[in-house]
Design an enzyme around this catalytic site. Structure first.
Site, PDB file in Angstrom:
ATOM      1  N   GLU A   1      -1.922 -12.580  -4.413  1.00 22.47           N
ATOM      2  CA  GLU A   1      -3.215 -12.513  -5.087  1.00 22.47           C
ATOM      3  C   GLU A   1      -3.667 -11.069  -5.091  1.00 22.47           C
ATOM      4  O   GLU A   1      -3.296 -10.294  -4.212  1.00 22.47           O
ATOM      5  CB  GLU A   1      -4.250 -13.454  -4.469  1.00 22.47           C
TER       6      GLU A   1
ATOM      7  N   ALA B   1       0.839  -1.197   0.000  1.00 22.06           N
ATOM      8  CA  ALA B   1       0.000   0.000   0.000  1.00 22.06           C
ATOM      9  C   ALA B   1       0.875   1.248   0.000  1.00 22.06           C
ATOM     10  O   ALA B   1       1.928   1.280   0.646  1.00 22.06           O
ATOM     11  CB  ALA B   1      -0.904   0.009   1.231  1.00 22.06           C
TER      12      ALA B   1
ATOM     13  N   ASN C   1      -7.948  -4.558 -10.079  1.00 23.32           N
ATOM     14  CA  ASN C   1      -6.860  -3.682  -9.610  1.00 23.32           C
ATOM     15  C   ASN C   1      -5.738  -3.623 -10.647  1.00 23.32           C
ATOM     16  O   ASN C   1      -4.644  -4.155 -10.463  1.00 23.32           O
ATOM     17  CB  ASN C   1      -6.336  -4.190  -8.262  1.00 23.32           C
TER      18      ASN C   1
ATOM     19  N   TYR D   1       2.978  -5.535 -10.619  1.00 28.67           N
ATOM     20  CA  TYR D   1       3.506  -6.881 -10.382  1.00 28.67           C
ATOM     21  C   TYR D   1       4.087  -7.476 -11.664  1.00 28.67           C
ATOM     22  O   TYR D   1       5.119  -8.141 -11.621  1.00 28.67           O
ATOM     23  CB  TYR D   1       2.406  -7.791  -9.823  1.00 28.67           C
TER      24      TYR D   1
HETATM   25  C1  LIG Z   1      -0.879  -0.608  -6.029  1.00 30.56           C
HETATM   26  C2  LIG Z   1      -0.081   0.496  -5.337  1.00 30.56           C
HETATM   27  C3  LIG Z   1       0.619  -0.088  -4.117  1.00 30.56           C
HETATM   28  C4  LIG Z   1       0.974   1.014  -6.319  1.00 30.56           C
HETATM   29  O1  LIG Z   1       1.779   1.983  -5.628  1.00 30.56           O
HETATM   30  P1  LIG Z   1       2.469   3.212  -6.385  1.00 30.56           P
HETATM   31  O2  LIG Z   1       3.453   3.789  -5.468  1.00 30.56           O
HETATM   32  O3  LIG Z   1       1.443   4.103  -6.964  1.00 30.56           O
HETATM   33  O4  LIG Z   1       3.212   2.415  -7.580  1.00 30.56           O
HETATM   34  P2  LIG Z   1       4.212   3.024  -8.630  1.00 30.56           P
HETATM   35  O5  LIG Z   1       4.294   4.500  -8.484  1.00 30.56           O
HETATM   36  O6  LIG Z   1       5.458   2.245  -8.554  1.00 30.56           O
HETATM   37  O7  LIG Z   1       3.477   2.670 -10.016  1.00 30.56           O
HETATM   38  C5  LIG Z   1       2.153   3.125 -10.274  1.00 30.56           C
HETATM   39  C6  LIG Z   1       2.091   3.906 -11.598  1.00 30.56           C
HETATM   40  O8  LIG Z   1       2.766   5.158 -11.489  1.00 30.56           O
HETATM   41  C7  LIG Z   1       3.694   5.295 -12.569  1.00 30.56           C
HETATM   42  N1  LIG Z   1       4.817   6.120 -12.086  1.00 30.56           N
HETATM   43  C8  LIG Z   1       5.827   5.741 -11.264  1.00 30.56           C
HETATM   44  N2  LIG Z   1       6.668   6.792 -11.055  1.00 30.56           N
HETATM   45  C9  LIG Z   1       6.153   7.830 -11.750  1.00 30.56           C
HETATM   46  C10 LIG Z   1       6.563   9.178 -11.911  1.00 30.56           C
HETATM   47  N3  LIG Z   1       7.651   9.643 -11.312  1.00 30.56           N
HETATM   48  N4  LIG Z   1       5.796   9.975 -12.685  1.00 30.56           N
HETATM   49  C11 LIG Z   1       4.680   9.507 -13.296  1.00 30.56           C
HETATM   50  N5  LIG Z   1       4.240   8.228 -13.172  1.00 30.56           N
HETATM   51  C12 LIG Z   1       4.970   7.410 -12.408  1.00 30.56           C
HETATM   52  C13 LIG Z   1       4.071   3.871 -12.874  1.00 30.56           C
HETATM   53  O9  LIG Z   1       4.616   3.738 -14.172  1.00 30.56           O
HETATM   54  C14 LIG Z   1       2.740   3.198 -12.762  1.00 30.56           C
HETATM   55  O10 LIG Z   1       1.976   3.467 -13.914  1.00 30.56           O
HETATM   56  P3  LIG Z   1       0.829   2.477 -14.460  1.00 30.56           P
HETATM   57  O11 LIG Z   1      -0.266   2.437 -13.412  1.00 30.56           O
HETATM   58  O12 LIG Z   1       0.383   3.135 -15.701  1.00 30.56           O
HETATM   59  O13 LIG Z   1       1.444   1.138 -14.670  1.00 30.56           O
HETATM   60  C15 LIG Z   1      -0.977   1.697  -4.935  1.00 30.56           C
HETATM   61  O14 LIG Z   1      -1.713   2.092  -6.063  1.00 30.56           O
HETATM   62  C16 LIG Z   1      -1.925   1.389  -3.786  1.00 30.56           C
HETATM   63  O15 LIG Z   1      -1.594   1.522  -2.618  1.00 30.56           O
HETATM   64  N6  LIG Z   1      -3.170   1.004  -4.138  1.00 30.56           N
HETATM   65  C17 LIG Z   1      -4.198   0.734  -3.134  1.00 30.56           C
HETATM   66  C18 LIG Z   1      -3.872  -0.509  -2.355  1.00 30.56           C
HETATM   67  C19 LIG Z   1      -3.715  -1.699  -3.268  1.00 30.56           C
HETATM   68  O16 LIG Z   1      -4.485  -1.897  -4.192  1.00 30.56           O
HETATM   69  N7  LIG Z   1      -2.717  -2.541  -2.975  1.00 30.56           N
HETATM   70  C20 LIG Z   1      -2.463  -3.771  -3.710  1.00 30.56           C
HETATM   71  C21 LIG Z   1      -3.340  -4.847  -3.203  1.00 30.56           C
HETATM   72  S1  LIG Z   1      -2.925  -6.421  -3.950  1.00 30.56           S
END
Ligand SMILES: CC(C)(COP(=O)(O)OP(=O)(O)OC[C@H]1O[C@@H](n2cnc3c(N)ncnc32)[C@H](O)[C@@H]1OP(=O)(O)O)[C@@H](O)C(=O)NCCC(=O)NCCS
Length: 146
Positions: free
Chosen positions: A103, A70, A108, A115
């Site tokens: 999983e 998260a 999502n 992943y």
């Molecule tokens: C899933 C989760 C953990 C991802 O975390 P995050 O820190 O946003 O992940 P990242 O930043 O590494 O990547 C997300 C996106 O941002 C993009 N990104 C990363 N750095 C970036 C930057 N500097 N500028 C613009 N975009 C960027 C990535 O390419 C990715 O793009 P995509 O969605 O088009 O593939 C987050 O969305 C979350 O907490 N969601 C709710 C809880 C959840 O669903 N958890 C997983 C349960 S299984």
């Protein structure tokens, strides 16, 4: 920004993020129980004493199961999720864990793309695994035994 192990003192902040992001959040007691187990790895990313994100892994012999990932809503899409997961995979590998399962809700897509970028591949579906709302889980595995 620093990466470190999650501590019991972090749970106020962790619970705030958890309750904001998940329909069925883990409880504080749930986290506490896992933090005190030996075969778990819970990591946080912190900036100026603020927890930005966290992830967890349960390890059995050479296999791991991702329990949580998260990132605070206002700090998503900065690469923190990728950094957390990449770090956890590397640290797990150093402890001999070469296969990691997880999983994820079918809807999502952000998490599934994250992943897949990290080398996880889809290897099954668990029907109606999630509640509130009911939804299938996509099963994904990274490593030697897929
Ligand atoms: C899933 C989760 C953990 C991802 O975390 P995050 O820190 O946003 O992940 P990242 O930043 O590494 O990547 C997300 C996106 O941002 C993009 N990104 C990363 N750095 C970036 C930057 N500097 N500028 C613009 N975009 C960027 C990535 O390419 C990715 O793009 P995509 O969605 O088009 O593939 C987050 O969305 C979350 O907490 N969601 C709710 C809880 C959840 O669903 N958890 C997983 C349960 S299984």
């Amino acid at each position: 920004m620093i990466l470190r192990e999650m501590l019991a003192e972090d749970l106020d902040q962790v619970m705030e993020i958890e309750e904001d992001l998940f329909h069925v959040p883990w409880t504080r007691e749930g986290y506490f129980t896992f933090l005190t187990k030996e075969n778990t790895m819970f990591l946080v990313v912190e900036e100026k004493k603020q927890i930005l994100g966290y992830c967890g892994l349960l390890m059995v012999l050479d296999e791991g199961d991702v329990t949580n990932v998260a990132v605070r809503r206002d700090r998503q899409k900065e690469g923190i999720g990728n950094f957390l997961m990449e770090s956890m995979i590397r640290l797990a590998e150093e402890q001999g864990v070469n296969t990691i399962h997880l999983e994820v809700r079918q809807s999502n897509e952000t998490a599934i793309r994250l992943y897949e970028r990290l080398g996880f591949t889809r290897d099954g579906i668990r029907r109606n695994y999630y509640e509130n709302p009911v939804e299938d889980a996509i099963l994904m595995t990274r490593g030697t035994v897929a």
